[in-house]
Design a protein around this motif. Structure first.
Motif, PDB file in Angstrom:
ATOM      1  N   ALA A   1      53.550  44.587  45.893  1.00 27.42           N
ATOM      2  CA  ALA A   1      53.740  43.154  45.958  1.00 27.42           C
ATOM      3  C   ALA A   1      55.094  42.663  45.779  1.00 27.42           C
ATOM      4  N   LEU A   2      55.616  43.421  44.636  1.00 23.78           N
ATOM      5  CA  LEU A   2      56.911  43.200  44.207  1.00 23.78           C
ATOM      6  C   LEU A   2      58.014  43.554  45.150  1.00 23.78           C
ATOM      7  N   ILE A   3      57.805  44.927  45.852  1.00 23.27           N
ATOM      8  CA  ILE A   3      58.496  45.430  46.863  1.00 23.27           C
ATOM      9  C   ILE A   3      58.706  44.402  48.100  1.00 23.27           C
ATOM     10  N   HIS A   4      57.382  43.899  48.405  1.00 22.66           N
ATOM     11  CA  HIS A   4      57.171  43.053  49.605  1.00 22.66           C
ATOM     12  C   HIS A   4      57.917  41.758  49.469  1.00 22.66           C
ATOM     13  N   GLY A   5      57.977  41.198  48.103  1.00 25.60           N
ATOM     14  CA  GLY A   5      58.481  40.089  47.922  1.00 25.60           C
ATOM     15  C   GLY A   5      60.117  40.184  47.931  1.00 25.60           C
TER      16      GLY A   5
ATOM     17  N   GLY B   1      61.370  38.991  53.485  1.00 22.55           N
ATOM     18  CA  GLY B   1      61.884  37.635  54.093  1.00 22.55           C
ATOM     19  C   GLY B   1      63.456  37.736  54.007  1.00 22.55           C
ATOM     20  N   ARG B   2      63.951  36.588  53.893  1.00 21.58           N
ATOM     21  CA  ARG B   2      65.331  36.334  53.604  1.00 21.58           C
ATOM     22  C   ARG B   2      65.854  36.904  52.255  1.00 21.58           C
ATOM     23  N   VAL B   3      67.053  37.001  52.042  1.00 21.95           N
ATOM     24  CA  VAL B   3      67.604  37.458  50.650  1.00 21.95           C
ATOM     25  C   VAL B   3      67.257  36.610  49.683  1.00 21.95           C
ATOM     26  N   PRO B   4      66.321  36.975  48.645  1.00 21.79           N
ATOM     27  CA  PRO B   4      66.026  35.869  47.744  1.00 21.79           C
ATOM     28  C   PRO B   4      66.906  35.218  46.870  1.00 21.79           C
TER      29      PRO B   4
ATOM     30  N   TRP C   1      67.380  32.642  41.402  1.00 22.35           N
ATOM     31  CA  TRP C   1      66.411  32.360  40.540  1.00 22.35           C
ATOM     32  C   TRP C   1      65.126  33.060  40.751  1.00 22.35           C
ATOM     33  N   ILE C   2      64.956  33.379  42.020  1.00 25.06           N
ATOM     34  CA  ILE C   2      63.948  34.129  42.323  1.00 25.06           C
ATOM     35  C   ILE C   2      64.140  35.765  41.916  1.00 25.06           C
ATOM     36  N   SER C   3      64.978  36.179  42.201  1.00 23.52           N
ATOM     37  CA  SER C   3      65.324  37.586  41.571  1.00 23.52           C
ATOM     38  C   SER C   3      65.192  37.632  40.172  1.00 23.52           C
ATOM     39  N   VAL C   4      65.767  36.594  39.406  1.00 21.61           N
ATOM     40  CA  VAL C   4      65.612  36.455  37.982  1.00 21.61           C
ATOM     41  C   VAL C   4      64.299  36.513  37.531  1.00 21.61           C
ATOM     42  N   LEU C   5      63.392  35.548  38.050  1.00 17.27           N
ATOM     43  CA  LEU C   5      61.873  35.674  37.864  1.00 17.27           C
ATOM     44  C   LEU C   5      61.211  36.958  38.354  1.00 17.27           C
ATOM     45  N   TYR C   6      61.580  37.658  39.173  1.00 17.64           N
ATOM     46  CA  TYR C   6      60.905  38.894  39.523  1.00 17.64           C
ATOM     47  C   TYR C   6      61.292  39.860  38.419  1.00 17.64           C
ATOM     48  N   GLY C   7      62.853  39.931  38.013  1.00 20.38           N
ATOM     49  CA  GLY C   7      63.185  40.883  37.100  1.00 20.38           C
ATOM     50  C   GLY C   7      62.554  40.732  35.672  1.00 20.38           C
TER      51      GLY C   7
END
Length: 241
Positions: free
Chosen positions: A171-175, A179-182, A185-191
């Motif tokens: 799911a992390l790879i999918h997110g 889609g578009r370049v995250p 703040w989305i990249s921070v949440l994932y990290g």
């Protein structure tokens, strides 16, 4: 997790979060008709982010609930409650994420439900579909944990539950790539989610290994040494009294 509504003494019924999922389906149908396109586009992205963050939180709190060195039973119970709640939130927003992308024609009906069926991005979207199925199965298995335990199939629940880790990674790879370049703040949440899960899993493995090591003078439980089990009769008398 418990399934459905649970009757309490006196006939009172306690509503479980799973009981409100039919209301979610009705809400999604109304959303498709009423909400404008801009909000639908935002929900399609935001729901996916919230889904991954919710499942990441569920993984973290599930790992915390297994700790027996730092947490007291009441703390572990609270961690289990949050773990289950985050799982329910993840399921709700997963459905919303798929629904919003379908009504906006961002994905076809076939690749939305059949892994690796998309012609343009089969791997990235296929990982998301697989992760969704596995995480749904984990949530359903958690909801039926009590039933599985009563039927002697608790081992099956553990096997399904372990599958949440690779599904979360998919799911992390999918997110990150579907889609578009995250946004930053989305990249921070994932990290943060990745680091948190790695640390929590590492601590769990380290403490479990440390707890299994016994020194030469460590006491041995009577039941482990083949002797009679201690405390069974005492517990029974306490309950009877």
């Amino acid at each position: 997790m418990a399934t459905g509504d649970r009757p309490e003494p006196g006939g009172r019924v306690v509503r479980r979060a799973w009981s409100f999922l039919p209301l979610l389906a009705v809400g999604l149908g109304l959303t498709a008709v009423i909400v404008n396109g801009a909000l639908q586009s935002f929900l399609g992205v935001a729901a996916g982010v919230i889904t991954l963050v919710s499942f990441s939180s569920a993984v973290l709190w599930g790992l915390a609930a297994t700790d027996r060195l730092l947490l007291y039973p009441v703390h572990r119970l609270a961690a289990q409650t949050i773990h289950r709640a985050m799982g329910v939130v993840g399921v709700v927003f997963l459905i919303l994420h798929v629904w919003m992308n379908l009504i906006q024609d961002r994905i076809g009906a076939l690749p939305a439900f059949v892994p690796f069926a998309d012609r343009h991005r089969p791997v990235v979207l296929g990982l998301g579909v697989l992760a969704g199925y596995v995480l749904l199965a984990v949530a359903l298995a958690g909801a039926a944990r009590g039933l599985l335990a009563r039927t002697g199939a608790a081992r099956r629940w553990r096997i399904v539950h372990i599958c949440a880790y690779p599904a979360w990674g998919a799911a992390l790879i999918h997110g990150l790539h579907a889609g578009r370049v995250p946004a930053p703040w989305i990249s921070v949440l994932y990290g943060v989610a990745v680091v948190g899960v790695i640390i929590a899993l590492g601590l769990r493995l380290a403490f479990r290994d440390g707890g299994n090591k016994r020194g030469p003078g460590a006491p041995v439980r009577p039941d482990a040494a083949g002797g009679p089990r201690v405390g069974v009769g005492t517990g029974r008398r306490r309950r009877d009294g």
